[in-house]
Design an enzyme around this catalytic site. Structure first.
Site, PDB file in Angstrom:
ATOM      1  N   ARG A 118      41.521  40.549  65.483  1.00 29.67           N
ATOM      2  CA  ARG A 118      41.746  39.359  64.662  1.00 29.67           C
ATOM      3  C   ARG A 118      43.165  39.542  64.156  1.00 29.67           C
ATOM      4  O   ARG A 118      43.466  40.541  63.497  1.00 29.67           O
ATOM      5  CB  ARG A 118      40.768  39.424  63.481  1.00 29.67           C
ATOM      6  CG  ARG A 118      40.672  38.230  62.621  1.00 29.67           C
ATOM      7  CD  ARG A 118      39.501  38.418  61.671  1.00 29.67           C
ATOM      8  NE  ARG A 118      39.834  39.286  60.544  1.00 29.67           N
ATOM      9  CZ  ARG A 118      40.040  38.844  59.306  1.00 29.67           C
ATOM     10  NH1 ARG A 118      39.979  37.576  59.026  1.00 29.67           N
ATOM     11  NH2 ARG A 118      40.306  39.683  58.323  1.00 29.67           N
TER      12      ARG A 118
ATOM     13  N   TRP B 116      41.655  34.204  45.274  1.00 23.30           N
ATOM     14  CA  TRP B 116      42.007  35.549  45.744  1.00 23.30           C
ATOM     15  C   TRP B 116      40.740  36.341  46.114  1.00 23.30           C
ATOM     16  O   TRP B 116      40.729  37.124  47.066  1.00 23.30           O
ATOM     17  CB  TRP B 116      42.805  36.308  44.659  1.00 23.30           C
ATOM     18  CG  TRP B 116      42.966  37.728  45.012  1.00 23.30           C
ATOM     19  CD1 TRP B 116      43.961  38.267  45.769  1.00 23.30           C
ATOM     20  CD2 TRP B 116      42.058  38.794  44.705  1.00 23.30           C
ATOM     21  NE1 TRP B 116      43.734  39.603  45.954  1.00 23.30           N
ATOM     22  CE2 TRP B 116      42.575  39.960  45.313  1.00 23.30           C
ATOM     23  CE3 TRP B 116      40.868  38.882  43.985  1.00 23.30           C
ATOM     24  CZ2 TRP B 116      41.947  41.203  45.214  1.00 23.30           C
ATOM     25  CZ3 TRP B 116      40.233  40.110  43.890  1.00 23.30           C
ATOM     26  CH2 TRP B 116      40.773  41.249  44.500  1.00 23.30           C
TER      27      TRP B 116
ATOM     28  N   ASP C 240      37.784  36.586  47.900  1.00 18.53           N
ATOM     29  CA  ASP C 240      37.180  35.930  49.061  1.00 18.53           C
ATOM     30  C   ASP C 240      35.713  35.574  48.866  1.00 18.53           C
ATOM     31  O   ASP C 240      35.186  34.674  49.515  1.00 18.53           O
ATOM     32  CB  ASP C 240      37.190  36.906  50.258  1.00 18.53           C
ATOM     33  CG  ASP C 240      38.555  37.062  50.871  1.00 18.53           C
ATOM     34  OD1 ASP C 240      39.325  36.101  50.858  1.00 18.53           O
ATOM     35  OD2 ASP C 240      38.836  38.168  51.366  1.00 18.53           O
TER      36      ASP C 240
ATOM     37  N   ASP D  31      47.782  37.033  51.690  1.00 17.22           N
ATOM     38  CA  ASP D  31      48.144  38.445  51.836  1.00 17.22           C
ATOM     39  C   ASP D  31      49.615  38.581  52.193  1.00 17.22           C
ATOM     40  O   ASP D  31      50.353  39.385  51.615  1.00 17.22           O
ATOM     41  CB  ASP D  31      47.288  39.113  52.920  1.00 17.22           C
ATOM     42  CG  ASP D  31      45.811  39.162  52.529  1.00 17.22           C
ATOM     43  OD1 ASP D  31      45.494  38.869  51.359  1.00 17.22           O
ATOM     44  OD2 ASP D  31      44.974  39.493  53.386  1.00 17.22           O
TER      45      ASP D  31
END
Ligand code: NOJ
Length: 812
Positions: A347, A500, A502, A354
């Site tokens: 990935r 931020w 997730d 980020d």
């Protein structure tokens, strides 16, 4: 329990007890060719992309761990005994063999003493050539003549990692190998220019000295631990069109007692011709070029590190800041976050948030790459003002070559699949870009950057390169306007897919973190706009409205609420049973400058009271125990792991910075010390991971493995640690036209020194603390001249390029 030590002189971490509990990794290469290797030479190599141009194969999360790798086998041709220069894969008994791994900056050195032979394999990649060098040294420390066979071995991968892992009906028949002119060439026949090579110094001839087929070299029912070729002492000259390929070369050496020798293996990008050029370059004249390139690599890092060197009473802080933390932050910027032993390269691309944060951390040591990343991110912004959560920068470049088409039909994603809609946007993503741009300009003085014109992702035509173009300044406005528009019923920014965090999805509710971040971004934008004499009054109004909403809606009487779910439930407030206190809302309340000092103090006291542990600050408390999809995926993560009340490293430095804004240097240092990997060098039985790297998270007290560090290297924790420690704790931070000195340190520190290169001038700064305070500058001398200190902060005007300047600051 210790497994090694920091050798600061050599800028190496030395693992002298090699059986560390988990992989201790390092990154080799600083440009297009990159290798990820562990302490026993296990790992993989890729060129530009670990997903589409993998060179050597890795079996992630495998048993035995970290196989295969780039190995050198030594065989005593008289006794038939063999071993490897790295402890694995031969895995000699450590009572009989001594193994050391020295992880340096972009190289790894594997050292071994066994059976009277001292050996060393240094793996590195020269700055300007896509070739991995294995610099091998052998010495006969026994008192008899030795006849040795030396085998270099690596297993090749199909370039496309998904195909390599899943589609053997293609991969096994589309790559071929051959041996000629001492060079093994791997031909990835399905690609127009898909070649790799493996070679070594000297003339290599004869079937007994090469194998191109993995299974011939290893033999059936065997592994890298006991390859047939090594056991029997010769290769079989195998090659084929199709199959699993390797580079295996055998060289023989004879060493008299005390005699030393050198060998070089080369593994690289390109065909036999490219290999031959590299062989001529690196294997001639007594390997002079190898030594020179290694020195150049060392200097490359020295120059970067020399941009900021500190000398404080804290040895751990000195070691981490002067060497390892900048190194880690740089590696994240160079290779993005997707090539490690955890994210194994399947990935790739740029994660918007980020990358924005990573780019903010190294503008002093890598201004070109920081700028390049900012430009990629600007092009990945939509006209609506949100960033593409994960994208590939080449989507927004003009296509010069037709994209690679796999013979296995994989439908080409449409443009609209690449450029996602707001339903997949994360509300914080693009906000991070604004401070990153401001910090880049503060560092470099590249004010013209704000006027450069870039396209937007949703308007870009890859055939022509055309699309709606606006200035960087206008891109910034769109980001701020988006957050102002996308608010919920409390006037707080929506979190959208997530912020931020997730895993905290709030069902699409409102996020305190995003509103605070919005305010932070506004302060950077307004400061930049005012410096450039642009009209930013409407953004000043916007900031004032954000402040009002934050204080009114998020202050819950004790600390700052984390957000509201879509049905209006508040999260991170005193009436919650679980997830009562969160790090993000409380640290960002202070960092953003949006709340009163009184509330900021209460918020950070709550962080200390509820979130502090001896291994760092937890992300939230108490952990969630019941799945609750309105709160988010965080409630489906085990207690004490990842976002569910683990010690998530990345936000820890937010707390250090927030404490310095409140003037509490001892508290900032308490938090710094708890997380600091250096401090855990002798607690490896608990920490397990490498002590020279920050890890993504440390298992929290709710988990049975409390204190265990997980996911090293590829985490924004390094960048933020560096940023918070240097700009907030030591307080040395560039502004648009001055260098600010505003330390906040433990009161017992008598002094510290910093050497900072800024806009091509050197500032040798001594900070004295005769009154043993935490914060506040009362006097500042620049080259023996008094500089006035406003608000107890020293501001040193930009000095002429190439000058050395002496700065003495007194706190009081
Ligand atoms: C790792 C992700 O890469 C990052 O974007 C996110 O902020 C953290 N996890 C926290 O969820």
């Amino acid at each position: 329990m210790k497994y090694g030590y920091f050798d600061n002189e050599s800028r190496e971490y030395v693992i002298d007890r090699i059986d560390v509990p988990v992989s201790w990794t390092n990154y080799i290469g600083v440009k297009d060719l990159c290798g990820v290797f562990n302490h026993t030479a296990g790992g993989y190599l890729f060129y530009k992309s670990p997903e589409y141009h993998r060179i050597t194969r890795f079996r992630p999360n495998g048993v035995p761990m970290d196989r295969p790798g780039h190995y050198v086998y030594i065989r005593d041709d008289e006794t038939g005994e063999y071993w490897t220069l790295s402890w694995q894969p031969a895995g000699k008994d450590l009572k009989e063999a001594k193994y050391v791994c020295r992880h340096g900056l972009s190289y790894a050195k594997y050292q071994c003493e066994y059976s009277g032979i001292t050996g060393e394999q240094t793996i590195f990649i020269p700055l300007d050539d896509p070739a991995e060098i294995w610099n091998v040294k052998l010495k006969n420390d026994s008192n008899k003549k030795r006849k040795l066979s030396v085998f270099g071995y690596a297993e090749f991968s199909f370039h496309h990692i998904t195909v390599d892992n899943q589609n053997f009906q293609m991969s096994l028949y589309c790559a071929g190998s051959s041996f000629k002119d001492s060079i093994i060439e791997i031909d990835l026949f399905y690609e127009q220019k898909g070649f790799q090579y493996f070679t070594a110094d000297g003339n290599i001839e004869g079937n007994e000295n090469f194998d191109c087929l993995r299974d011939s070299f290893l033999g059936s029912y065997r592994t890298e631990s006991n390859p047939l070729a090594v056991e029997q002492g010769f290769c079989s000259g195998s090659f084929e069109l199709g199959g699993n390929h390797c580079g295996a070369l055998r060289k023989t050496v004879e060493l008299a007692p005390g005699e030393e020798t050198r060998l070089v293996f080369l593994l690289g990008e390109g065909d036999r011709q490219a290999g031959s050029v590299m062989r001529n370059k690196y294997c001639s004249k007594n390997f002079e070029q190898v030594d020179e390139s290694f020195e150049q690599l060392k200097n490359f890092w020295k120059e970067k590190l020399d941009k900021l060197q500190i000398k404080t009473p804290h040895e751990g802080m000195n070691t981490m800041i002067n060497i390892w933390t900048l190194y880690q932050a740089e590696i994240n910027v160079m290779f993005s976050r997707f090539a490690s032993f955890i994210e194994v390269g399947g990935r790739t691309g740029l994660g918007y948030r980020d990358t924005s944060q990573d780019a903010m951390m190294v503008p002093h040591s890598n201004p070109q790459k920081s700028r390049a990343r900012l430009v990629e991110l600007l092009k990945g912004l939509t006209t609506d003002g949100y960033g593409l959560h994960l994208f590939s920068p080449d989507w927004f470049e003009v296509q010069t070559e037709p994209p690679f088409k796999s013979p296995t039909v994989v439908p080409t994603p449409s443009r609209s699949q690449m450029v996602h809609g707001i339903e997949d946007a994360c509300a914080d993503d693009a906000l991070w870009l604004i401070p990153s741009i401001a910090e880049y300009i503060r560092e470099t003085g590249d004010f013209g950057f704000t006027d450069e014109m870039y396209t937007y992702a949703d308007t870009f035509d890859p055939k022509t390169g055309e699309g709606k173009k606006e200035s960087v300044f206008d891109h910034m406005k769109r980001i701020l306007d988006f957050s102002a528009r996308e608010t919920g019923p409390h006037g707080i920014c929506k979190g959208l897919r997530a912020d931020w965090n997730d895993c905290l999805n709030l069902g699409g509710g409102e996020s305190a973190m995003v509103s605070f971040l919005h305010h932070w971004a506004l302060t950077h934008f307004i400061a930049l706009g005012k410096y450039l004499k642009r009209d930013v009054s409407s953004y000043e109004n916007m900031a004032s409205n954000v402040r009002k909403a934050c204080e009114k809606e998020l202050w819950n009487g004790s600390w700052f609420t984390r957000g509201f779910t879509v049905s209006g439930r508040s999260i991170g407030s005193p009436d919650c049973k679980e997830g009562k206190v969160f790090m993000e809302s409380n640290t960002w309340a202070v960092l953003s400058g949006a709340v009163s000092r009184e509330h900021g103090i209460a918020a950070m006291d709550a962080v200390d009271k509820y979130l502090y542990t001896s291994y760092g600050l937890k992300l939230c408390d108490p952990a969630f125990s019941q799945p609750d999809d309105e709160v988010g995926f965080v409630t489906r993560v085990y207690k004490g792991l990842k976002e569910n009340a683990a010690i998530f490293s990345h936000p820890n430095p937010w707390a250090w910075a927030a404490e310095t804004m409140l003037g509490r240097g001892d508290r900032a240092m308490k938090f710094f010390d708890a997380l600091c990997p250096y401090n855990q060098n002798d607690k490896i039985e608990v920490r397990r991971a490498e002590p020279y790297m920050y890890c993504q998270f440390i298992s929290g007290p709710d988990h049975s493995a409390f204190g265990r560090a997980n996911h090293p290297f590829m985490t924004g924790s390094a960048g933020w640690s560096y940023f918070a420690a240097t700009r907030f704790m030591l307080g040395i931070r560039p502004d648009f036209d001055s260098l600010i000195i505003d330390p906040c340190i433990p009161p017992e520190w008598p002094s510290f020194n910093v050497r900072r290169v800024w806009r091509d001038a050197v500032y040798n700064i001594t900070v004295k603390n005769p009154n043993r305070v935490s914060k506040g500058v009362i006097e500042c001398m620049l080259n023996n001249q008094n500089v006035s200190c406003n608000n107890n902060i020293a501001q040193i005007p930009v000095q002429a390029e190439k000058t050395e300047n002496l700065v003495v600051v007194v706190m009081g």
